[in-house]
Design a protein around this motif. Structure first.
Motif, PDB file in Angstrom:
ATOM      1  N   LEU A  47       0.886  -1.313   0.065  1.00  0.00           N
ATOM      2  CA  LEU A  47       0.075   0.058  -0.058  1.00  0.00           C
ATOM      3  C   LEU A  47       0.910   1.222  -0.067  1.00  0.00           C
ATOM      4  O   LEU A  47       0.408   2.302  -0.525  1.00  0.00           O
ATOM      5  CB  LEU A  47      -0.931  -0.043   1.116  1.00  0.00           C
ATOM      6  N   GLU A  54      -6.785   4.843  -4.248  1.00  0.00           N
ATOM      7  CA  GLU A  54      -6.670   3.556  -4.670  1.00  0.00           C
ATOM      8  C   GLU A  54      -6.781   2.512  -3.362  1.00  0.00           C
ATOM      9  O   GLU A  54      -7.104   1.381  -3.500  1.00  0.00           O
ATOM     10  CB  GLU A  54      -5.237   3.043  -5.197  1.00  0.00           C
ATOM     11  N   HIS A  57      -9.580   0.150  -3.065  1.00  0.00           N
ATOM     12  CA  HIS A  57      -9.759  -0.821  -4.021  1.00  0.00           C
ATOM     13  C   HIS A  57      -8.651  -1.887  -3.848  1.00  0.00           C
ATOM     14  O   HIS A  57      -8.680  -2.881  -4.468  1.00  0.00           O
ATOM     15  CB  HIS A  57     -10.081  -0.239  -5.548  1.00  0.00           C
ATOM     16  N   ILE A  58      -7.677  -1.467  -3.338  1.00  0.00           N
ATOM     17  CA  ILE A  58      -6.623  -2.354  -3.073  1.00  0.00           C
ATOM     18  C   ILE A  58      -6.893  -3.402  -1.978  1.00  0.00           C
ATOM     19  O   ILE A  58      -6.933  -4.230  -2.027  1.00  0.00           O
ATOM     20  CB  ILE A  58      -5.225  -1.692  -3.069  1.00  0.00           C
ATOM     21  N   ARG A  61      -9.273  -6.086  -1.768  1.00  0.00           N
ATOM     22  CA  ARG A  61      -8.993  -7.241  -2.193  1.00  0.00           C
ATOM     23  C   ARG A  61      -8.047  -8.314  -1.226  1.00  0.00           C
ATOM     24  O   ARG A  61      -7.373  -9.331  -1.362  1.00  0.00           O
ATOM     25  CB  ARG A  61      -7.950  -7.252  -3.318  1.00  0.00           C
ATOM     26  N   ILE A  62      -8.077  -7.955  -0.127  1.00  0.00           N
ATOM     27  CA  ILE A  62      -7.617  -8.755   1.174  1.00  0.00           C
ATOM     28  C   ILE A  62      -8.449  -9.914   1.324  1.00  0.00           C
ATOM     29  O   ILE A  62      -8.128 -10.718   1.675  1.00  0.00           O
ATOM     30  CB  ILE A  62      -7.729  -7.915   2.499  1.00  0.00           C
TER      31      ILE A  62
ATOM     32  N   CYS B  13      -7.398 -13.694  -2.197  1.00  0.00           N
ATOM     33  CA  CYS B  13      -8.496 -13.443  -1.309  1.00  0.00           C
ATOM     34  C   CYS B  13      -9.573 -14.481  -1.496  1.00  0.00           C
ATOM     35  O   CYS B  13     -10.615 -14.354  -0.673  1.00  0.00           O
ATOM     36  CB  CYS B  13      -9.023 -11.848  -1.620  1.00  0.00           C
ATOM     37  N   LEU B  92      -2.735  -8.260  -7.866  1.00  0.00           N
ATOM     38  CA  LEU B  92      -2.289  -7.318  -6.957  1.00  0.00           C
ATOM     39  C   LEU B  92      -1.091  -7.863  -6.014  1.00  0.00           C
ATOM     40  O   LEU B  92      -0.217  -7.187  -5.639  1.00  0.00           O
ATOM     41  CB  LEU B  92      -3.447  -7.290  -5.948  1.00  0.00           C
ATOM     42  N   ARG B  98       8.331  -5.457  -5.918  1.00  0.00           N
ATOM     43  CA  ARG B  98       8.937  -4.162  -6.105  1.00  0.00           C
ATOM     44  C   ARG B  98      10.202  -4.181  -4.847  1.00  0.00           C
ATOM     45  O   ARG B  98      11.022  -3.340  -4.795  1.00  0.00           O
ATOM     46  CB  ARG B  98       8.406  -2.961  -6.388  1.00  0.00           C
ATOM     47  N   GLU B 204      -9.745  -0.451 -14.435  1.00  0.00           N
ATOM     48  CA  GLU B 204      -8.296  -0.660 -13.567  1.00  0.00           C
ATOM     49  C   GLU B 204      -7.749  -1.700 -14.062  1.00  0.00           C
ATOM     50  O   GLU B 204      -6.641  -2.134 -13.503  1.00  0.00           O
ATOM     51  CB  GLU B 204      -8.438  -0.828 -12.032  1.00  0.00           C
ATOM     52  N   MET B 238      -1.636  -1.544 -11.153  1.00  0.00           N
ATOM     53  CA  MET B 238      -2.295  -2.061 -10.015  1.00  0.00           C
ATOM     54  C   MET B 238      -2.303  -3.622 -10.208  1.00  0.00           C
ATOM     55  O   MET B 238      -2.163  -4.397  -9.207  1.00  0.00           O
ATOM     56  CB  MET B 238      -3.730  -1.810  -9.978  1.00  0.00           C
TER      57      MET B 238
END
Ligand code: SF4
Ligand code: SF4
Ligand code: SF4
Lengths: 429, 248
Positions: A47, A54, A57-58, A61-62, B13, B92, B98, B204, B238
């Motif tokens: 994050l 964002e 929306h990130i 997804r957990i 998830c 994701l 990185r 996205e 993303m």
């Protein structure tokens, strides 16, 4: 029986991966662990460097199953960080979506994951042949929860239209009214569910424990709360959540566990029921009474019953929210946000308990710090303590039965181990 | 004989598996076409015999243990389907790549992080051959149902390979660029019904790119908003950071 060795690899019918390890020698527990084998995903690392818009929306997804829950806590945290106020319309739309997710998640748990244990079958599949009406009812009820999310926010899993400040597109009144009708029509199914549960027996087991949930003076806290309330340590302000939710490194696991100032605690539907019982509608209280659930209940197996009580509450909430939205008249809203540096905490009562998101952003809206505390992480220690109390009570039973009871206990908490943010692997022998 | 199907989850998830259950009304139809023999999230049963016609696999591969398990599934399965962005592109999860793996462990877990088995997140196809993929985060239910029907009936499923804008225009949506939002639609593989723009949000790119975006891009939309393919591709990371990091 004095010697028991159980190693349940991959407890089935829970979200995510967990193992139960039990080793009893000469009637004494040598080893008892709930081991999480989920691979951590490191959301808190990735994050960092992402933009304020964002985050929701990130982080949704957990976890697929409480995606709206993560979105809700995330949006509240980011709005607190940026000093953004939301309108009554947005609040109601979010609460409606949240009720939809709570319904679908609770129905999924009660019908697909717990009912097979109570009906003595290994999964929901045999029920398709043996109890087709029950399965069809479950599908119908769950579909309604999903459709609420789809109508208001695009879809249930990773809702597209839940954004900071407002919904980029608001639903049509006629679509909301169609949902309202379906909610009204689902009440007989709810009663049938209650009648079915009345014929099934849950294990009798009690242990003195601490319960924690959000509390809001004006409502039964789900989407939002005003304070964190504990049955043992009283109230804590939400921004001070770290005083209630203490992470520590357990010596046996070299990993973080969560406890309050006084020890492990339970979050989830039963904790909410115990703490916020007074704010439930009379209809929900009636169902609780019909199912033998009274506050304060110290039987964690009753968590499933508390979920069914919340289904009644969310169904009636949904009807009320739609009425208010339609009365107010739906309108498109401005979504402009003034970006500035700040820090904020957001918390929601997601199906499995209290969820915390905290972010800090710099003056360009880039996320520079974050912390996420999920419900299952908070419950893990408590489940282990329950097991330690439960095992001696059932030690005289056949090994299969002990294993089943332990699995049922884990499932009663409805753990969502896929949200492996701060979920920790517990080493076992 | 109905095909024997197993569902498996790696680092993710588990939303794609949930999307399968969320087929609700159509779920019983699907179950009449296939024989679901293994699925840890929903069944206590384990497949016996272990051979599978179809393995549906969600999640990225991000530990050594994942890698071994996936290889074992590959050996058991005739057709291996990657379900969703995590499995298809790394999704994701690849955003953690990185950082160095020791750094990422230290950042989230401090000292205690050392015990974790974690390797850079990869799509399934980086570890074993994958026969089919269903894109999206999460997968699209309608697409899932049609692909499963095709595979169960022995037909080769076809995914759209044209840009999302085509679907979006068909729905007569107001382009989100007009509302000051950004959208990957001109270069993204259609098939989700342009669900995000339909609900007022920019795409996205969870479904990944069309093949040859430079040739296939929706030129009309790009021209309308004075955009270039390269500018749009810059916003791509993303769900697709794994692809970006691969040598072309
Ligand atoms: S692709 Fe998205 S919905 Fe599917 S498992 Fe991965 S994170 Fe979840
Ligand atoms: S750019 Fe996005 S919103 Fe605009 S037409 Fe294409 S898909 Fe639709
Ligand atoms: S519109 Fe874009 S981001 Fe949304 S589901 Fe489709 S491909 Fe994914």
């Amino acid at each position: 029986m004095n010697e028991v060795k159980i190693n349940i690899h991959d407890v089935t019918r829970v979200e995510g991966h967990g193992d139960v390890v039990l080793d009893v020698q000469s009637g004494e527990i040598k080893e008892l662990k709930l081991a999480i084998t989920e691979s951590p995903r490191f959301f808190e690392a990735f994050l960092l460097g992402r933009k304020w818009y964002e985050a929701a929306h990130i982080t949704c997804r957990i976890c697929g199953i409480c995606s709206v829950g993560h979105t809700s806590a995330s949006l509240q945290a980011m709005e607190n960080a940026l000093g953004v106020e939301i309108s009554d319309q947005t609040l109601l739309l979010r609460k409606l979506t949240f009720a939809g997710e709570t319904l679908q998640s609770h129905y999924l748990h009660a019908f697909y994951l717990v009912a097979p244990d109570l009906l003595g079958v290994p999964s929901v599949l045999p029920l398709v042949a043996s109890h087709p009406e029950v399965v069809k009812m479950a599908l119908r009820l769950k579909r309604l929860g999903n459709d609420i999310c789809c109508t208001v926010a695009g879809r249930h899993i990773h809702a597209c239209a839940m954004k900071v400040k407002a919904f980029p597109k608001v639903p049509q009144a006629e679509d909301l009214l169609a949902l309202r009708q379906r909610l009204v029509d689902s009440v007989p199914d709810l009663h049938a569910t209650v009648a079915l549960l009345q014929t099934l027996a849950l294990p009798q087991f009690e242990r003195d424990m601490e319960f924690t949930a959000l509390h809001h003076p004006e409502e039964y806290a789900l989407y939002r709360g005003e304070v964190i309330r504990s049955t043992k340590t009283g109230d804590t302000a939400i921004p001070d959540y770290k005083q209630q939710v203490r992470e520590f490194v357990a010596p046996h696991s070299h990993a973080k566990h969560v406890a309050s100032a006084v020890g492990p605690y339970m979050v989830g539907a039963l904790a909410r029921f115990n703490i916020n019982y007074d704010q439930l509608r009379p209809e929900s209280k009636e169902v609780a009474a019909a199912l033998g659930l009274q506050p304060v209940s110290y039987n964690p197996f009753m968590n499933t019953i508390a979920q069914v009580v919340e289904c009644v509450e969310c169904t009636l909430d949904g009807i009320e929210f739609i009425d208010r939205l339609v009365d107010m008249g739906l309108h498109e809203e401005d979504m402009t946000v003034e970006v500035k540096a700040g820090r904020g905490v957001g918390a929601s009562e997601v199906p499995r308990g209290t969820l915390y998101h905290e972010y800090a952003v710099d003056d360009e809206g880039t996320i520079v710090d974050c912390n996420l505390i999920i419900p299952t992480g908070q419950n893990l220690s408590n489940i282990e303590h329950d097991m330690r109390a439960l095992v001696p009570q059932i030690l005289d039973r056949p090994q299969d039965e002990i294993a089943l009871q332990l699995e049922m206990l884990v499932r009663a908490y409805d753990p969502c181990i896929s949200c492996a943010t701060h979920l920790l692997k517990v080493e076992f022998v | 004989m109905k095909p024997r199907v197993g569902m498996f989850a790696f680092t993710c998830c588990e939303g794609c598996g949930l999307a399968v259950i969320e087929c609700e009304n159509e779920l019983l139809d699907v179950l009449s076409l296939i024989d679901l023999v293994e699925w840890r999230e929903g069944l206590s049963e384990k497949a016996n015999p272990p051979e599978l016609e179809i393995a549906l696999v969600e999640g990225s591969i991000s530990t050594h243990a994942d890698e071994q398990k996936l290889k074992a599934i590959r050996e058991r399965a005739k057709v291996l389907v990657a379900l969703g962005a995590c499995a298809h592109t790394g999704g994701l999860n690849a955003l953690k790549n990185r950082y160095g793996m020791n750094q990422v462990k230290q950042m989230v877990y401090g000292e205690a992080g050392a015990q974790f088995d974690t390797i850079p997140a990869r799509p399934l196809s980086a570890v074993v051959p994958v026969d089919l993929f269903l894109p999206g985060c999460p997968i699209d239910r309608t697409e899932f149902l049609s692909v499963v029907r095709d595979v169960a009936l022995g037909k080769a499923p076809r995914l759209p390979d044209y840009p999302l804008c085509v679907e979006c225009k068909k729905k007569e949506n107001v382009c989100v660029f007009f509302q000051g939002r950004f959208c990957m639609g001109p270069v993204v593989r259609a098939g989700c019904g342009a669900i995000c723009p339909t609900h007022g949000d920019g795409c996205e790119a969870c479904r990944g790119l069309v093949s040859h975006p430079n040739e296939q891009a929706h030129k009309e939309t790009l021209a309308e908003h004075g955009l270039k393919v390269d500018e749009v591709l810059m916003h791509f990371n993303m769900f697709n950071s794994y692809q970006e990091d691969q040598p072309a």
